[in-house]
Design a protein around this motif. Structure first.
Motif, PDB file in Angstrom:
ATOM      1  N   ILE A 246       0.841  -1.201   0.000  1.00 13.61           N
ATOM      2  CA  ILE A 246       0.000   0.000   0.000  1.00 13.61           C
ATOM      3  C   ILE A 246       0.877   1.252   0.000  1.00 13.61           C
ATOM      4  O   ILE A 246       0.593   2.230  -0.694  1.00 13.61           O
ATOM      5  CB  ILE A 246      -0.970  -0.007   1.202  1.00 13.61           C
ATOM      6  CG1 ILE A 246      -1.922  -1.195   1.089  1.00 13.61           C
ATOM      7  CG2 ILE A 246      -1.760   1.299   1.284  1.00 13.61           C
ATOM      8  CD1 ILE A 246      -2.754  -1.452   2.323  1.00 13.61           C
ATOM      9  N   LYS A 247       1.965   1.223   0.764  1.00 14.17           N
ATOM     10  CA  LYS A 247       2.876   2.372   0.797  1.00 14.17           C
ATOM     11  C   LYS A 247       3.423   2.686  -0.593  1.00 14.17           C
ATOM     12  O   LYS A 247       3.451   3.844  -1.021  1.00 14.17           O
ATOM     13  CB  LYS A 247       4.055   2.085   1.750  1.00 14.17           C
ATOM     14  CG  LYS A 247       3.766   2.471   3.181  1.00 14.17           C
ATOM     15  CD  LYS A 247       4.568   1.707   4.201  1.00 14.17           C
ATOM     16  CE  LYS A 247       6.056   1.853   4.101  1.00 14.17           C
ATOM     17  NZ  LYS A 247       6.715   1.044   5.166  1.00 14.17           N
ATOM     18  N   LEU A 312      -4.626   0.148   9.362  1.00 15.14           N
ATOM     19  CA  LEU A 312      -3.446  -0.232   8.584  1.00 15.14           C
ATOM     20  C   LEU A 312      -3.406   0.536   7.264  1.00 15.14           C
ATOM     21  O   LEU A 312      -2.383   1.100   6.880  1.00 15.14           O
ATOM     22  CB  LEU A 312      -3.465  -1.746   8.327  1.00 15.14           C
ATOM     23  CG  LEU A 312      -2.290  -2.329   7.539  1.00 15.14           C
ATOM     24  CD1 LEU A 312      -1.997  -3.749   7.992  1.00 15.14           C
ATOM     25  CD2 LEU A 312      -2.508  -2.315   6.037  1.00 15.14           C
ATOM     26  N   LEU A 313      -4.554   0.580   6.598  1.00 12.79           N
ATOM     27  CA  LEU A 313      -4.645   1.271   5.303  1.00 12.79           C
ATOM     28  C   LEU A 313      -4.278   2.750   5.440  1.00 12.79           C
ATOM     29  O   LEU A 313      -3.444   3.284   4.694  1.00 12.79           O
ATOM     30  CB  LEU A 313      -6.073   1.146   4.754  1.00 12.79           C
ATOM     31  CG  LEU A 313      -6.410   2.003   3.534  1.00 12.79           C
ATOM     32  CD1 LEU A 313      -5.627   1.551   2.314  1.00 12.79           C
ATOM     33  CD2 LEU A 313      -7.903   1.978   3.230  1.00 12.79           C
ATOM     34  N   ASN A 314      -4.887   3.410   6.412  1.00 11.88           N
ATOM     35  CA  ASN A 314      -4.703   4.843   6.570  1.00 11.88           C
ATOM     36  C   ASN A 314      -3.242   5.192   6.872  1.00 11.88           C
ATOM     37  O   ASN A 314      -2.681   6.135   6.326  1.00 11.88           O
ATOM     38  CB  ASN A 314      -5.605   5.326   7.711  1.00 11.88           C
ATOM     39  CG  ASN A 314      -5.929   6.782   7.613  1.00 11.88           C
ATOM     40  OD1 ASN A 314      -6.275   7.271   6.547  1.00 11.88           O
ATOM     41  ND2 ASN A 314      -5.803   7.486   8.709  1.00 11.88           N
ATOM     42  N   ASP A 315      -2.626   4.384   7.726  1.00 13.15           N
ATOM     43  CA  ASP A 315      -1.238   4.637   8.105  1.00 13.15           C
ATOM     44  C   ASP A 315      -0.293   4.394   6.921  1.00 13.15           C
ATOM     45  O   ASP A 315       0.627   5.182   6.680  1.00 13.15           O
ATOM     46  CB  ASP A 315      -0.868   3.728   9.275  1.00 13.15           C
ATOM     47  CG  ASP A 315       0.549   3.972   9.736  1.00 13.15           C
ATOM     48  OD1 ASP A 315       0.814   5.090  10.205  1.00 13.15           O
ATOM     49  OD2 ASP A 315       1.386   3.056   9.609  1.00 13.15           O
ATOM     50  N   LYS A 319       2.334   7.006   5.102  1.00 19.79           N
ATOM     51  CA  LYS A 319       3.775   6.735   5.036  1.00 19.79           C
ATOM     52  C   LYS A 319       4.270   6.765   3.602  1.00 19.79           C
ATOM     53  O   LYS A 319       5.330   7.311   3.312  1.00 19.79           O
ATOM     54  CB  LYS A 319       4.085   5.381   5.675  1.00 19.79           C
ATOM     55  CG  LYS A 319       4.025   5.415   7.189  1.00 19.79           C
ATOM     56  CD  LYS A 319       4.179   4.017   7.764  1.00 19.79           C
ATOM     57  CE  LYS A 319       4.177   4.052   9.290  1.00 19.79           C
ATOM     58  NZ  LYS A 319       3.943   2.703   9.848  1.00 19.79           N
ATOM     59  N   GLY A 320       3.506   6.167   2.703  1.00 15.22           N
ATOM     60  CA  GLY A 320       3.916   6.159   1.293  1.00 15.22           C
ATOM     61  C   GLY A 320       3.821   7.541   0.683  1.00 15.22           C
ATOM     62  O   GLY A 320       4.701   7.982  -0.060  1.00 15.22           O
ATOM     63  N   GLY A 321       2.748   8.248   1.028  1.00 18.29           N
ATOM     64  CA  GLY A 321       2.506   9.549   0.414  1.00 18.29           C
ATOM     65  C   GLY A 321       3.451  10.631   0.916  1.00 18.29           C
ATOM     66  O   GLY A 321       3.847  11.516   0.164  1.00 18.29           O
ATOM     67  N   LEU A 331      -6.582  16.947   4.690  1.00 18.61           N
ATOM     68  CA  LEU A 331      -7.133  15.886   5.531  1.00 18.61           C
ATOM     69  C   LEU A 331      -6.229  14.661   5.534  1.00 18.61           C
ATOM     70  O   LEU A 331      -6.012  14.037   6.559  1.00 18.61           O
ATOM     71  CB  LEU A 331      -8.531  15.527   5.042  1.00 18.61           C
ATOM     72  CG  LEU A 331      -9.532  16.689   5.130  1.00 18.61           C
ATOM     73  CD1 LEU A 331     -10.721  16.444   4.237  1.00 18.61           C
ATOM     74  CD2 LEU A 331      -9.983  16.898   6.563  1.00 18.61           C
ATOM     75  N   SER A 332      -5.698  14.316   4.378  1.00 19.21           N
ATOM     76  CA  SER A 332      -4.719  13.236   4.215  1.00 19.21           C
ATOM     77  C   SER A 332      -5.010  11.960   5.005  1.00 19.21           C
ATOM     78  O   SER A 332      -4.449  11.695   6.055  1.00 19.21           O
ATOM     79  CB  SER A 332      -3.310  13.752   4.555  1.00 19.21           C
ATOM     80  OG  SER A 332      -2.860  14.562   3.502  1.00 19.21           O
ATOM     81  N   GLY A 333      -5.866  11.158   4.447  1.00 21.58           N
ATOM     82  CA  GLY A 333      -6.179   9.847   5.016  1.00 21.58           C
ATOM     83  C   GLY A 333      -7.219   9.203   4.132  1.00 21.58           C
ATOM     84  O   GLY A 333      -7.535   9.735   3.080  1.00 21.58           O
ATOM     85  N   ALA A 334      -7.771   8.080   4.531  1.00 26.06           N
ATOM     86  CA  ALA A 334      -8.823   7.463   3.731  1.00 26.06           C
ATOM     87  C   ALA A 334     -10.158   8.101   4.095  1.00 26.06           C
ATOM     88  O   ALA A 334     -10.438   8.333   5.260  1.00 26.06           O
ATOM     89  CB  ALA A 334      -8.860   5.976   3.986  1.00 26.06           C
ATOM     90  N   PHE A 335     -10.959   8.404   3.086  1.00 26.84           N
ATOM     91  CA  PHE A 335     -12.311   8.916   3.328  1.00 26.84           C
ATOM     92  C   PHE A 335     -13.280   7.732   3.390  1.00 26.84           C
ATOM     93  O   PHE A 335     -13.117   6.787   2.640  1.00 26.84           O
ATOM     94  CB  PHE A 335     -12.779   9.812   2.173  1.00 26.84           C
ATOM     95  CG  PHE A 335     -12.071  11.138   2.091  1.00 26.84           C
ATOM     96  CD1 PHE A 335     -11.156  11.531   3.049  1.00 26.84           C
ATOM     97  CD2 PHE A 335     -12.350  11.995   1.044  1.00 26.84           C
ATOM     98  CE1 PHE A 335     -10.517  12.765   2.960  1.00 26.84           C
ATOM     99  CE2 PHE A 335     -11.711  13.230   0.937  1.00 26.84           C
ATOM    100  CZ  PHE A 335     -10.801  13.610   1.893  1.00 26.84           C
ATOM    101  N   ILE A 336     -14.274   7.849   4.244  1.00 25.62           N
ATOM    102  CA  ILE A 336     -15.285   6.787   4.273  1.00 25.62           C
ATOM    103  C   ILE A 336     -16.700   7.348   4.142  1.00 25.62           C
ATOM    104  O   ILE A 336     -17.562   7.100   4.963  1.00 25.62           O
ATOM    105  CB  ILE A 336     -15.151   5.924   5.545  1.00 25.62           C
ATOM    106  CG1 ILE A 336     -15.084   6.797   6.823  1.00 25.62           C
ATOM    107  CG2 ILE A 336     -13.913   5.053   5.482  1.00 25.62           C
ATOM    108  CD1 ILE A 336     -15.208   5.982   8.113  1.00 25.62           C
TER     109      ILE A 336
END
Lengths: 455, 97
Positions: A246-247, A312-315, A319-321, A331-336
């Protein structure tokens, strides 16, 4: 000049764009309206209109040129402005509505599909301008097309303004009632924040913070489909490997944002602010955050294990971004968001995903209860209590949380609402039948947590 | 590689579709008309599926990249081909640090 292209890299990029819905979700131009003061409302209206149309005149055209040059879709071009409660602090409620209409006209003129910043920051209390703006929100949002509003009711440093929370419960209900014939669309353009970021490019919560420069370009990337694909391809990967996959993918997605942001900044001669790393889903098939979680091995998003998977996904996305961009923000994270994500909708429909589980998920991802349709007979107090819960999560965890709640007037849990376009449609969610009325009516502020004393 | 957006004039043209005669002739013919210089070509066929990747230089070109991309995409569609012309930065930026 050397030629060093690898065939696999070229093919992968093209596949990500054309088969896995990789796109740039938004280029958002932030424009300061702090110099648009005047001693009469007509003067303010004129200055605001001229400032926006002058600065954003070429935004849409440049966005389209860049999109063709690099062969990557840029879905939205948008504008965010200084919170109007600050920029037009002396306006009364009626004048605030007029300003909203000016923002709407300016947005139409420059061709953007949303303009954000009909906003107030009231975490510690209301100014006269804040109250005028908040009272103007229902009429402003129901009589305009492109204007988005947001109100920040809490921060980790200031605590939660519960008077504002209760007020927003009433405002949201009123927004829905005024646009009941369109499933309460006005409420879909209104976000209530805790710890609102000042450089967020995503709507409906974008505004141009007072610490921001005169004009700035912020970019929001997308790409849930690309992440879902890579997770699906490696069913045997353990969690360390999964996180690394994912990263790597998040890095590539964010690089696109960085490239497009720099190109837009250069073409428009406006400084480049930030890339927002959020994985933003759309109602399109294969562009779903829920699908990523399900590809990790959950039968349905919302079942036990969903919060861990999302954490796990959000972190890993961050880290990759973070390495891919010189400045990460927003906001930088996963939106739900429920209504904007086909997998989330499905999960609600089969009973796997409830409001309570969504609330738990917001502890570990960006934003919060986003695009949630509530039964039409919901009370303002219950809406306020839902906002208070969400704000508490943000305040204690030093993160942004938000609530975009849409009472579906005349509908009950299980019915469907349709907002159309990017906003999608969703099933109305079940809420608790027990009252929170006495709690939210206590008034005053919830004090800032001990963890805010960092100095 | 530097991270600044230098004024590169190179683009990558990719052509995908069912194989038939004259695909390369058509693309290279159109490029010659516009004075677009071909720097590199790689081409394979897998299961009758034609894949070509071309690196071109637009410095001497009579046409901008955006117009070239639109023209090739449109004409390609008529021939059953998916043709993209994209600035090289999108590929280098995504994969290289």
């Amino acid at each position: 000049m050397t030629i060093t292209f690898a065939r696999e890299e070229i093919q992968q990029t093209i596949k990500m764009i054309h088969e896995e819905n990789l796109d740039i979700r938004t280029i958002t131009m932030g424009i300061s309206l702090l110099d648009c003061g005047s001693d009469n409302i007509a003067g303010i209206e004129k200055k605001i209109y001229e400032k926006i149309t002058k600065n954003a005149e070429r935004l849409v055209k440049v966005g389209e040129q860049i999109s063709v040059r690099y062969g990557i879709p840029i879905i939205n071009k948008r504008v965010s402005v200084t919170p109007i409660a600050v920029a037009a602090a002396r306006a009364n409620t009626e004048e605030m509505v007029r300003i909203a209409k000016v923002l709407d006209r300016a947005a139409r003129e420059v061709g953007v599909n949303f303009i954000g910043g009909f906003s107030a920051l009231v975490q510690k209390g209301f100014t006269a301008g804040d109250l005028a703006l908040i009272n103007a929100i229902p009429q402003a949002l129901s009589e305009t097309e492109f204007v988005c509003a947001s109100v920040n009711i809490g921060t980790t440093k200031a605590g939660i303004n519960m008077d504002a929370v209760l007020k927003m419960g009433h405002v949201i209900l009123k927004c829905a009632q005024l646009t009941a014939d369109k499933d309460g669309i006005a409420a879909a353009k209104l976000v209530v924040f805790c710890n609102a970021p000042e450089d967020n490019p995503f709507m409906a919560g974008a505004f141009h913070g007072v610490g921001e420069p005169e004009c700035v370009i912020n970019v929001g990337v997308s790409g849930p489909g690309v992440v879902a694909k890579v997770v699906k391809e490696f069913p045997q990967a353990d969690f360390s490997e999964l996180s690394n996959l994912i990263k790597q993918t998040a890095f590539k997605i964010t690089r696109m944002g960085e490239l497009i942001g720099r190109a837009a900044s250069k073409a428009l001669n406006v400084p480049f602010g930030i890339v927002d790393l959020s994985l933003a889903p759309t109602p399109a098939i294969g562009d779903s955050v829920a699908e990523i979680l399900e590809n990790m091995g959950l039968e349905r998003c919302g079942t036990h294990g969903t919060t861990a998977a999302l954490a796990l996904l959000n972190d890993a996305v961050k880290k990759g971004g973070a390495m891919a961009s010189s400045h990460v923000g927003g906001l930088s994270g996963a939106f739900i968001p429920v209504s904007e994500d086909a997998g989330m909708i499905k999960a609600v429909e089969v009973g796997a995903l409830t409001l309570d589980k969504l609330e738990a998920m917001t502890c570990v991802c960006s934003v919060g209860l986003d695009m949630i349709a509530l039964p039409g007979d919901v009370s303002a107090e219950t809406i306020a209590a839902i906002i208070a819960d969400e704000a508490a999560i943000g305040m204690i965890n030093k993160k942004t949380t938000a609530a975009r709640l849409i009472p579906a007037i005349g509908k009950k849990a299980g019915d469907r609402v349709e907002y159309g376009g990017l906003l999608g449609g969703a099933p109305v969610m079940e809420i608790h039948p027990f009252s929170s009325k006495m709690f939210v009516n206590r008034g005053g502020r919830i004090p800032a947590p001990i963890t805010s004393l960092t100095n | 590689m530097t991270l600044s957006l230098e004024e590169s004039n190179r683009a990558i043209i990719t052509v995908l579709g069912r194989d038939h005669t004259g695909i390369i002739a058509w693309v290279s013919g159109r490029l010659a008309e516009y004075h677009v210089n071909i720097l590199d070509i790689s081409q394979t066929i897998v299961d009758e599926f034609f894949t070509m990747i071309m690196v071109v230089d637009l410095k001497p070109s009579l046409i901008g990249l955006a117009d070239l991309a639109r023209t090739l995409e449109q004409e390609g569609t008529d021939k059953g081909l998916q043709v993209k012309a994209q600035h090289e930065d999108i590929f280098t930026f995504m994969h290289r640090i």
